[in-house]
Design an enzyme around this catalytic site. Structure first.
Site, short mmCIF file in Angstrom:
data_model
loop_
_atom_site.label_atom_id
_atom_site.label_comp_id
_atom_site.label_asym_id
_atom_site.label_seq_id
_atom_site.Cartn_x
_atom_site.Cartn_y
_atom_site.Cartn_z
N THR A 123 5.69 -8.96 10.09
CA THR A 123 5.28 -9.28 11.46
C THR A 123 4.08 -10.21 11.38
OG1 THR A 123 6.06 -7.11 12.15
CG2 THR A 123 4.52 -8.24 13.63
N PHE A 156 13.05 -5.19 13.35
CA PHE A 156 12.85 -4.26 14.46
C PHE A 156 13.17 -2.82 14.09
CE2 PHE A 156 13.71 -8.42 16.28
CZ PHE A 156 12.62 -8.58 17.12
N LEU A 157 13.40 -2.55 12.78
CA LEU A 157 13.78 -1.19 12.41
C LEU A 157 12.69 -0.19 12.78
CD1 LEU A 157 12.07 -0.15 9.70
CD2 LEU A 157 13.62 -1.69 8.54
N GLU A 159 11.00 3.38 11.61
CA GLU A 159 10.95 4.36 10.53
C GLU A 159 11.57 5.65 11.05
OE1 GLU A 159 7.00 4.64 8.92
OE2 GLU A 159 6.95 2.51 8.50
N ASN A 215 6.91 -4.95 20.32
CA ASN A 215 6.04 -3.81 19.99
C ASN A 215 4.97 -3.58 21.06
OD1 ASN A 215 7.39 -3.09 17.75
ND2 ASN A 215 5.82 -3.66 16.27
N LEU A 257 9.51 7.32 27.12
CA LEU A 257 8.79 7.84 28.28
C LEU A 257 8.14 9.18 28.00
CD1 LEU A 257 11.14 7.06 31.32
CD2 LEU A 257 9.15 5.79 30.54
N CYS A 267 2.68 -0.05 12.70
CA CYS A 267 3.01 -1.26 13.47
C CYS A 267 2.30 -1.37 14.81
CB CYS A 267 4.52 -1.33 13.67
SG CYS A 267 5.38 -1.62 12.12
N ARG A 335 0.27 6.37 8.36
CA ARG A 335 -0.68 5.33 8.78
C ARG A 335 -0.99 5.48 10.28
NH1 ARG A 335 2.22 0.27 5.72
NH2 ARG A 335 4.10 1.46 6.23
N1 LIG Z 1 7.13 -0.19 8.57
C1 LIG Z 1 7.81 -0.54 9.65
O1 LIG Z 1 8.36 0.29 10.37
C2 LIG Z 1 7.93 -2.00 10.02
C3 LIG Z 1 8.91 -2.37 10.95
C4 LIG Z 1 9.03 -3.72 11.27
C5 LIG Z 1 8.18 -4.66 10.69
N2 LIG Z 1 7.23 -4.26 9.80
C6 LIG Z 1 6.39 -5.29 9.18
O2 LIG Z 1 6.88 -5.53 7.87
C7 LIG Z 1 5.80 -5.85 6.98
C8 LIG Z 1 5.81 -4.88 5.81
O3 LIG Z 1 5.58 -3.59 6.30
P1 LIG Z 1 5.84 -2.28 5.43
O4 LIG Z 1 5.66 -1.12 6.34
O5 LIG Z 1 7.10 -2.42 4.68
O6 LIG Z 1 4.59 -2.39 4.43
P2 LIG Z 1 4.37 -1.55 3.09
O7 LIG Z 1 2.91 -1.51 2.90
O8 LIG Z 1 5.16 -0.28 3.14
O9 LIG Z 1 5.03 -2.47 1.95
C9 LIG Z 1 4.51 -3.67 1.49
C10 LIG Z 1 4.77 -3.78 0.00
O10 LIG Z 1 4.40 -5.06 -0.46
C11 LIG Z 1 3.85 -4.93 -1.76
N3 LIG Z 1 3.09 -6.11 -2.12
C12 LIG Z 1 1.85 -6.47 -1.75
N4 LIG Z 1 1.52 -7.67 -2.28
C13 LIG Z 1 2.59 -8.07 -3.01
C14 LIG Z 1 2.87 -9.22 -3.79
N5 LIG Z 1 1.99 -10.17 -3.94
N6 LIG Z 1 4.07 -9.29 -4.41
C15 LIG Z 1 4.97 -8.30 -4.28
N7 LIG Z 1 4.77 -7.20 -3.54
C16 LIG Z 1 3.58 -7.09 -2.92
C17 LIG Z 1 3.06 -3.65 -1.68
O11 LIG Z 1 2.79 -3.10 -2.96
C18 LIG Z 1 3.99 -2.77 -0.84
O12 LIG Z 1 4.89 -2.04 -1.66
C19 LIG Z 1 4.54 -5.79 7.83
O13 LIG Z 1 4.26 -7.07 8.32
C20 LIG Z 1 4.95 -4.88 8.98
O14 LIG Z 1 4.20 -5.13 10.14
C21 LIG Z 1 7.10 -2.95 9.44
#
Ligand SMILES: NC(=O)c1ccc[n+]([C@@H]2O[C@H](COP(=O)([O-])OP(=O)(O)OC[C@H]3O[C@@H](n4cnc5c(N)ncnc54)[C@H](O)[C@@H]3O)[C@@H](O)[C@H]2O)c1
Length: 443
Positions: A123, A156-157, A159, A215, A257, A267, A335
């Site tokens: 994001t 848009f998944l 968790e 979001n 709601l 997020c 988180r």
């Molecule tokens: N978690 C959610 O539900 C969700 C949903 C939609 C979008 N997003 C977005 O997706 C993105 C990732 O979120 P997340 O929850 O998966 O984060 P996360 O922290 O779970 O995962 C990120 C991963 O990237 C790795 N990483 C960091 N630097 C790196 C590098 N240089 N090379 C390789 N790997 C590296 C970290 O070790 C970690 O495992 C964010 O921008 C978040 O806003 C998250």
């Protein structure tokens, strides 16, 4: 297709596994060597319903690999996903350093005679795709502008239902104007939209903003209901009734709601903050977002004054059981989880805490250490507790053994941040019961 996924967290692991499930060859990269070792050995690193089964199957079939080497991962990949963290920086804006550092590395690795699509799944604020492109070009030794496209493909998944959301998305949003990239993205996502849900193509800026708008809108919806809940408590209305009354209006809809003790997770909090910051950078004061953040901060501690009042404003020496640590059910993600804000407040007032969560214990122990006691089960947490506090609506907390609760607690009191129980039933059982937006039941 051959895919690389850079960043193997919640989004990266689900993305990589689900694309392997549709027959692609996927290599996931992470800098966390422990994570990569575990995953390579068939050990899943996050709790996400349904993920482990397809993770193991695709690994066994040889379609899903893990490495710490970006070089190895992208060598043969036609498509490179960036699923990297974008945490809030000190001023609230999204920290793009993870993304731009990887872009710089990619610039050195991309070959002028090839073509790869680099897809941003993280994001990120509007304009990031241009920044990624510039960082790649800047670090490249030669002109490789024709050797790649940068596409915005926000995720848009949710968790807890991430596999289902990924395999059957309501929509796929793709920001690119490159015909070559459009064709590849269409092929990649076709198996996921067979029921007719749309792949919506748009420009990069609109795609980037779509994710924040989604979001932020959901955060507004939750926060609105939390404020209605506040009013209900003051006016003697029942928020459950109001929720049903408005949710049956199709323009409003039934989902999102449910009032509670505020939104959390990785997020909503950071994305609302980042959108407010992006707005201020273009001289727009996004007032509703500021209110949402303010209300949500207060809402996380909504139960605390009720607990204090019940114990005559003195919590020192009191012991509380907390059910639920994850920010929502069916995930081990803690988180920005409201439970942690409550724990801090209780400890500060001299109370002690025993907590139980079905999946988030290991992550919570890493953060809290020995500040609280971690119970082996939901009923163990009640031992010597003065009252029970519910912070997360896990299904197993919905119909508990109230006799066991009554026997274990010193006071027959439950403070429920998720409105799990029926008011009449709690009255009949003789509990002191306080929830969100509904009358208090006094024992
Ligand atoms: N978690 C959610 O539900 C969700 C949903 C939609 C979008 N997003 C977005 O997706 C993105 C990732 O979120 P997340 O929850 O998966 O984060 P996360 O922290 O779970 O995962 C990120 C991963 O990237 C790795 N990483 C960091 N630097 C790196 C590098 N240089 N090379 C390789 N790997 C590296 C970290 O070790 C970690 O495992 C964010 O921008 C978040 O806003 C998250």
């Amino acid at each position: 297709m051959k895919l690389a996924v850079i960043g193997t967290g919640y989004v990266g692991l689900v993305t990589g596994t689900c694309f392997a499930e549709t027959g692609n060859d996927v290599i996931c990269v992470d800098i966390d060597i422990n994570k990569v070792n575990k995953l390579s050995n068939g050990q899943i690193t996050i709790f996400e319903p349904g993920l482990e089964k397809i993770f193991l199957r695709n690994q066994k079939e040889g379609r899903l690999h893990f490495t710490t080497s970006i070089e190895e991962a992208i060598e043969n990949a036609q498509v490179i996903f960036l699923a990297l963290p974008t945490p809030p920086g000190e001023d609230g804006s999204a920290d793009l350093s993870y993304i731009l550092n990887v872009a710089t590395v990619l610039g050195k690795l991309l070959k002028p005679d090839g073509y790869k699509v680099i897809i941003d799944k993280s994001t990120v604020p509007v304009g990031t795709s241009e920044k990624v492109k510039s960082a790649i070009l800047l670090s490249a030794g030669s002109d490789i502008s024709h050797a790649f496209d940068v596409v915005s493909n926000p995720e848009f998944l949710r968790e807890g239902v991430a596999v289902e959301d990924f395999m059957k998305p309501d929509r796929v949003v793709i920001g690119t104007t490159s015909d070559k990239a459009i064709k590849i993205m269409n092929d990649l996502y076709a198996p996921f939209v067979r029921q007719g849900n749309p792949i919506i193509f748009m420009d990069e800026h609109s795609a980037e903003l779509t994710k924040y708008a989604a979001n932020a809108f959901l955060a507004v919806k939750i926060t609105f209901m939390n404020e209605i809940a506040q009013l209900c408590e003051r006016l003697g209305a029942d928020v459950d009734m109001v929720r049903k009354g408005i949710g049956s209006d199709e323009r409003i809809g039934k989902r999102f709601l449910f009032p509670g003790i505020g939104y959390g997770g990785s997020c909503f909090p950071k994305d609302v903050k980042a959108l407010a910051k992006s707005s201020s950078e273009v001289n727009y004061d996004f007032k509703i977002l500021k209110s949402v953040m303010e209300v949500n901060e207060l809402q996380k501690l909504h139960l605390i004054p009720k607990i204090k009042a019940y114990f005559n404003n003195d919590l020192s020496g009191k012991h509380f059981a907390i059910w639920g640590l994850s920010f929502k059910p069916n995930t081990d993600d803690i988180r920005e989880a409201p439970a942690f804000y409550m724990i801090d407040a209780l400890l500060e007032m001299g109370a002690t805490v025993s907590a139980f969560d079905p999946e988030a214990m290991a992550n919570s122990k890493q953060v809290l250490g020995d500040k609280i006691k971690f119970a082996d089960g939901q009923y163990d947490a009640l031992e010597n507790a003065d009252a029970l506090i519910i912070a997360t609506e896990w299904n197993e907390f919905r119909t508990p053994d109230f006799e066991r609760i009554e026997k274990s607690l010193k006071q027959k009191a439950i403070f429920d941040g998720r409105n799990l129980f029926d008011l009449q039933a709690m009255q009949n059982l003789g509990f002191h019961y306080e929830s969100v937006g509904r009358s208090a039941i006094h024992a």
